[in-house]
Design a protein around this motif. Structure first.
Motif: not given
Length: 82
Positions: A9, A11-12, A74
């Protein structure tokens, strides 16, 4: 120099990649994002298992008009880390 590819995973602010080259904690790295361009990041932790090393990274930002800006999209898993 290719260091590895992004996994899991994202994210930003944060991502992980499987380390295939040589690198150390606190090294600065670069990811070429199709959406944002060349992104500056930093390795903040390394985790080693019997078969692999995974790097935890913070995203610092992208340089636009002389300033660093946070990314807005992302990273996709599989992008190369240099």
């Amino acid at each position: 120099m290719l260091l590895g590819k992004i996994i899991g995973k994202t994210s930003t602010n944060y991502f992980q990649f499987k380390l295939e080259g040589e690198s150390k904690k606190f090294d600065y790295i670069k990811v070429e994002s199709p959406a944002e361009g060349s992104i500056l990041c930093q390795i903040v932790e390394l985790k080693r298992d019997i078969n692999e090393t995974v790097a935890d990274c913070l995203i610092i930002g992208v340089r636009k008009e002389g300033n660093l800006h946070p990314i807005r999209v992302p990273f996709s898993p599989g992008l190369e880390v240099h």
